[in-house]
Design a protein around this motif. Structure first.
Motif, mmCIF file in Angstrom:
data_model
loop_
_atom_site.group_PDB
_atom_site.id
_atom_site.type_symbol
_atom_site.label_atom_id
_atom_site.label_comp_id
_atom_site.label_asym_id
_atom_site.label_seq_id
_atom_site.Cartn_x
_atom_site.Cartn_y
_atom_site.Cartn_z
ATOM 1 N N SER A 1 0.820 -1.305 0.022
ATOM 2 C CA SER A 1 0.122 -0.258 -0.150
ATOM 3 C C SER A 1 0.846 1.224 -0.101
ATOM 4 O O SER A 1 2.083 1.219 0.379
ATOM 5 C CB SER A 1 -0.830 -0.064 1.219
ATOM 6 N N LEU B 1 -11.875 -0.701 -8.576
ATOM 7 C CA LEU B 1 -12.702 0.338 -9.012
ATOM 8 C C LEU B 1 -12.316 0.715 -10.650
ATOM 9 O O LEU B 1 -13.331 1.027 -11.479
ATOM 10 C CB LEU B 1 -12.381 1.854 -8.369
ATOM 11 N N ARG B 2 -10.992 0.207 -11.131
ATOM 12 C CA ARG B 2 -10.653 0.455 -12.426
ATOM 13 C C ARG B 2 -11.490 -0.551 -13.150
ATOM 14 O O ARG B 2 -11.675 -0.256 -14.390
ATOM 15 C CB ARG B 2 -8.999 0.504 -12.525
ATOM 16 N N SER C 1 -6.723 -4.789 -5.007
ATOM 17 C CA SER C 1 -6.910 -3.879 -4.272
ATOM 18 C C SER C 1 -8.250 -3.160 -4.658
ATOM 19 O O SER C 1 -8.922 -3.208 -5.525
ATOM 20 C CB SER C 1 -5.890 -2.702 -4.288
ATOM 21 N N ARG C 2 -8.677 -2.224 -3.491
ATOM 22 C CA ARG C 2 -9.945 -1.250 -4.149
ATOM 23 C C ARG C 2 -9.707 -0.591 -5.291
ATOM 24 O O ARG C 2 -10.623 -0.396 -6.126
ATOM 25 C CB ARG C 2 -10.268 -0.275 -2.874
ATOM 26 N N ARG C 3 -8.471 0.001 -5.368
ATOM 27 C CA ARG C 3 -8.332 1.073 -6.404
ATOM 28 C C ARG C 3 -8.284 0.342 -8.028
ATOM 29 O O ARG C 3 -9.090 0.673 -8.828
ATOM 30 C CB ARG C 3 -6.909 1.736 -6.522
ATOM 31 N N THR C 4 -7.683 -0.786 -7.934
ATOM 32 C CA THR C 4 -7.736 -1.746 -9.162
ATOM 33 C C THR C 4 -9.271 -2.228 -9.427
ATOM 34 O O THR C 4 -9.592 -2.304 -10.454
ATOM 35 C CB THR C 4 -6.811 -2.923 -8.858
ATOM 36 N N VAL D 1 -3.582 5.971 -9.947
ATOM 37 C CA VAL D 1 -4.161 4.668 -9.861
ATOM 38 C C VAL D 1 -2.923 3.614 -10.299
ATOM 39 O O VAL D 1 -2.940 2.464 -9.371
ATOM 40 C CB VAL D 1 -5.329 4.556 -10.741
ATOM 41 N N ASP E 1 -5.141 9.098 -13.067
ATOM 42 C CA ASP E 1 -4.945 7.752 -13.875
ATOM 43 C C ASP E 1 -3.465 7.430 -13.131
ATOM 44 O O ASP E 1 -3.139 6.224 -13.187
ATOM 45 C CB ASP E 1 -4.855 8.085 -15.165
#
Length: 153
Positions: free
Chosen positions: A43, A134-135, A129-132, A59, A56
């Motif tokens: 993280s 969401l992507r 992960s959360r970011r990935t 991310v 971007d």
């Protein structure tokens, strides 16, 4: 890219390590980050960039840092390879392309029907992960498998 150890905490068999990371680019731009590597994976806790990063780039920042940080930890350059065996949770195989976006949409809609958090459902299904996640959800929206988040006027 330069990586320096910034601290370490041991609790039983678990080790959490902090690293200062600097990415320097040929045009004079640079990114300084404080990254944490532990049992839960990688993280990024703090980022400072000159000039500022776009959304971007933020991310994908963790993806840029993953291999060099695992190498600095002595886990090997390939986070999924033999050097890191047992140090990270294994991700279930997840298809790419249209098939992957379709499956993300299926997980998302199933969670909505059950009244659960759809982002957490995608995170659980993909192991990302959360970011990935969401992507991935955004990609499913772009592919037309999910309704647009905001209706255009």
């Amino acid at each position: 890219m330069s990586v320096w150890p910034a601290g370490e905490v041991r609790e039983g068999e678990n080790v959490t390590s902090w690293f200062t990371v600097r990415l320097a680019f040929a045009d004079g731009a640079r990114v300084d980050a404080l990254a944490v590597v532990g049992a839960a994976g990688l993280s990024v806790e703090d980022v400072r960039a000159q000039p500022a990063l776009c959304l971007d780039d933020l991310v994908v920042l963790a993806d840029w840092l993953e291999a060099p940080l695992h190498e600095a930890c002595g886990l090997g350059a390939d986070p999924g390879g033999d050097g890191a065996a047992g140090s990270r949770r294994a991700r279930p195989p997840w298809p790419g392309g249209v098939e992957g976006r379709w499956q993300v949409a299926q997980e998302y809609r199933a969670a909505q029907r059950e009244g659960a958090d759809p982002v957490l459902a995608v995170m659980d299904a993909t192991g990302h992960s959360r970011r990935t996640s969401l992507r991935l959800i955004s990609g499913a929206r772009d592919a037309g498998f999910l309704t647009p988040r905001h209706m255009k006027r």
